[in-house]
Design a protein around this motif. Structure first.
Motif, short mmCIF file in Angstrom:
data_model
loop_
_atom_site.label_atom_id
_atom_site.label_comp_id
_atom_site.label_asym_id
_atom_site.label_seq_id
_atom_site.Cartn_x
_atom_site.Cartn_y
_atom_site.Cartn_z
N ASN A 186 0.84 -1.20 0.00
CA ASN A 186 0.00 0.00 0.00
C ASN A 186 0.88 1.25 0.00
N LYS A 187 0.74 2.08 -1.01
CA LYS A 187 1.52 3.31 -1.14
C LYS A 187 0.61 4.53 -1.25
N SER A 188 -0.46 4.55 -0.46
CA SER A 188 -1.44 5.62 -0.56
C SER A 188 -0.90 6.98 -0.12
N ASN A 189 0.24 6.99 0.57
CA ASN A 189 0.84 8.26 0.99
C ASN A 189 1.74 8.87 -0.09
N ASP A 190 2.01 8.08 -1.14
CA ASP A 190 2.86 8.55 -2.23
C ASP A 190 2.01 8.82 -3.47
N LEU A 191 2.64 9.34 -4.49
CA LEU A 191 1.96 9.47 -5.78
C LEU A 191 1.59 8.07 -6.28
N TYR A 192 0.32 7.89 -6.68
CA TYR A 192 -0.07 6.61 -7.25
C TYR A 192 -1.17 6.82 -8.29
N PHE A 193 -1.44 5.76 -9.05
CA PHE A 193 -2.43 5.81 -10.12
C PHE A 193 -3.49 4.74 -9.87
N VAL A 194 -4.75 5.14 -9.95
CA VAL A 194 -5.85 4.20 -9.82
C VAL A 194 -6.26 3.71 -11.21
N ILE A 195 -6.23 2.39 -11.39
CA ILE A 195 -6.67 1.78 -12.65
C ILE A 195 -8.03 1.12 -12.38
N THR A 196 -9.07 1.61 -13.00
CA THR A 196 -10.42 1.09 -12.75
C THR A 196 -10.97 0.43 -14.00
N GLY A 197 -11.43 -0.81 -13.85
CA GLY A 197 -12.00 -1.54 -14.97
C GLY A 197 -11.96 -3.03 -14.74
N SER A 198 -12.59 -3.80 -15.60
CA SER A 198 -12.58 -5.26 -15.54
C SER A 198 -13.03 -5.79 -16.90
N LYS A 199 -13.08 -7.11 -17.04
CA LYS A 199 -13.50 -7.70 -18.31
C LYS A 199 -14.93 -7.30 -18.67
N LYS A 208 -4.87 9.90 -11.50
CA LYS A 208 -3.66 10.24 -10.75
C LYS A 208 -4.07 10.73 -9.37
N VAL A 209 -3.41 10.22 -8.31
CA VAL A 209 -3.77 10.59 -6.94
C VAL A 209 -2.52 10.99 -6.17
N PHE A 210 -2.61 12.14 -5.50
CA PHE A 210 -1.52 12.58 -4.61
C PHE A 210 -2.09 13.52 -3.56
N SER A 211 -1.75 13.25 -2.30
CA SER A 211 -2.21 14.09 -1.17
C SER A 211 -3.72 14.27 -1.17
N GLY A 212 -4.44 13.21 -1.51
CA GLY A 212 -5.89 13.25 -1.47
C GLY A 212 -6.54 13.84 -2.70
N THR A 251 12.69 3.75 -12.01
CA THR A 251 11.67 4.46 -11.23
C THR A 251 10.53 3.52 -10.86
N VAL A 252 10.16 3.50 -9.57
CA VAL A 252 9.06 2.65 -9.10
C VAL A 252 7.74 3.39 -9.23
N ILE A 253 6.78 2.77 -9.92
CA ILE A 253 5.44 3.33 -10.10
C ILE A 253 4.46 2.55 -9.23
N ASN A 254 3.56 3.27 -8.57
CA ASN A 254 2.56 2.65 -7.72
C ASN A 254 1.19 2.73 -8.38
N ASP A 255 0.49 1.59 -8.43
CA ASP A 255 -0.89 1.66 -8.92
C ASP A 255 -1.83 0.87 -8.00
N LYS A 266 -10.50 -6.94 -2.18
CA LYS A 266 -9.93 -7.69 -3.29
C LYS A 266 -9.25 -6.80 -4.32
N ASN A 267 -9.39 -5.48 -4.17
CA ASN A 267 -8.63 -4.58 -5.03
C ASN A 267 -7.16 -4.68 -4.64
N SER A 268 -6.26 -4.37 -5.56
CA SER A 268 -4.84 -4.68 -5.29
C SER A 268 -3.91 -3.50 -5.55
N TRP A 269 -2.93 -3.37 -4.66
CA TRP A 269 -1.82 -2.43 -4.84
C TRP A 269 -0.71 -3.15 -5.59
N ASN A 270 -0.02 -2.42 -6.45
CA ASN A 270 1.08 -3.00 -7.21
C ASN A 270 2.17 -1.96 -7.42
#
Length: 280
Positions: A186-199, A208-212, A251-255, A266-270
């Motif tokens: 979980n890297k919710s305190n850092d810059l991260y990207f939410v990927i939303t979708g499914s089959k 893009k999410v940073f500082s709320g 560079t490490v990217i958080n999603d 069941k949602n996942s951090w990567n």
């Protein structure tokens, strides 16, 4: 440590149980276990001031004369890796420390050891010549079977853990996590990207999410891989204005992957490295 505290990942859960057994009654059987596991290396160990620590990144005590990285998996061979796959944020499963030794343990329930992860663990010990000892669960079980104790509780715990032997043998490396993904923290305190979708919920979108603060930056992508490729391009093009430590391909990217209608747990951090998708 608490024997009955459930850990979400299999490696964490079984590591916690094993370490609690070894920690019982001031590490009563710990010297026997270590000698049974690595007899040659342990011949000069001083089994005083013993301590066990789980899910701790850095060694809890200063450098000692004898220090080893011990990797345990169903199969000894390791997964090959490149610099892009080194897991610099990896946390060891356990440390076992004594008066003149520090042992870093990495456990795998499925398949083989991840050599990128092992490389990261070697850097935690910070010795150029640190030795990596690669063992299997057979070695662990053989050591546990050889332990002698008159303590009824310990005997019961040991027998129950030994019953897991066939379960560990039958495991194979999970195919659920792409090789490009290096961890799932979980890297919710850092810059991260939410990927939303499914089959069944397409197209995928990226936020893009940073500082709320959340900003939609793409909403017409066909899948997760396409979303990560887009994020890699976006980061590369906007690296000068984004709040993160840019290290080129490393560079490490958080999603955070979200499937509409799925339970949140069941949602996942990567985490993955920029170069893994920038050039794919």
């Amino acid at each position: 440590m608490n024997t009955f505290q459930y850990q979400g990942q299999e490696e964490d859960h079984y590591t916690n149980i094993l370490m609690c057994i070894l920690d019982y009654k001031n590490q009563l059987i710990l010297p026997q276990f270590i000698k049974g596991l690595i007899l040659k290396q342990a011949s000069d160990f001083q089994f005083t001031s013993l301590s066990i620590h789980t899910r701790t990144k850095f060694c809890p005590q200063p450098h000692k004369l004898y220090e080893y990285v011990i990797g345990i998996a169903p199969y000894k061979s390791g997964i090959t890796h490149s610099k892009l796959e080194d897991n610099s944020g990896s946390i060891p499963d356990a440390w076992i420390c004594g008066d003149n030794f520090n042992l870093l343990f990495e456990f795998k329930i499925r398949g083989v050891l991840d050599e990128g992860q092992i490389s990261a663990h070697k850097r935690l010990i910070n010795k150029e010549d640190v030795q990596v000892i690669r063992l299997t669960w057979d070695n662990v079980m053989d050591s546990l079977e050889g332990i002698e104790t008159d303590d009824a509780v310990l005997f019961y715990l040991l027998q129950n853990f030994l019953n897991l032997k066939n379960k560990f043998k039958s495991k194979r490396r999970s195919s659920g996590m792409p090789k490009e993904v290096i961890s799932s923290v979980n890297k919710s305190n850092d810059l991260y990207f939410v990927i939303t979708g499914s089959k069944v919920h397409k197209p995928y979108k990226v936020e893009k999410v940073f500082s709320g603060n959340k900003e939609l930056i793409k909403d017409d992508l066909p899948g997760i891989t396409a979303a990560r490729k887009f994020i890699a391009q976006y980061v590369n093009q906007n690296k000068g204005s984004l709040p993160f430590d840019y290290q080129g391909d490393l560079t490490v990217i958080n999603d955070y992957c979200v499937a509409p209608g799925r339970a949140e747990k069941k949602n996942s951090w990567n985490q993955w490295r920029l170069g893994a998708f920038l050039k794919s």
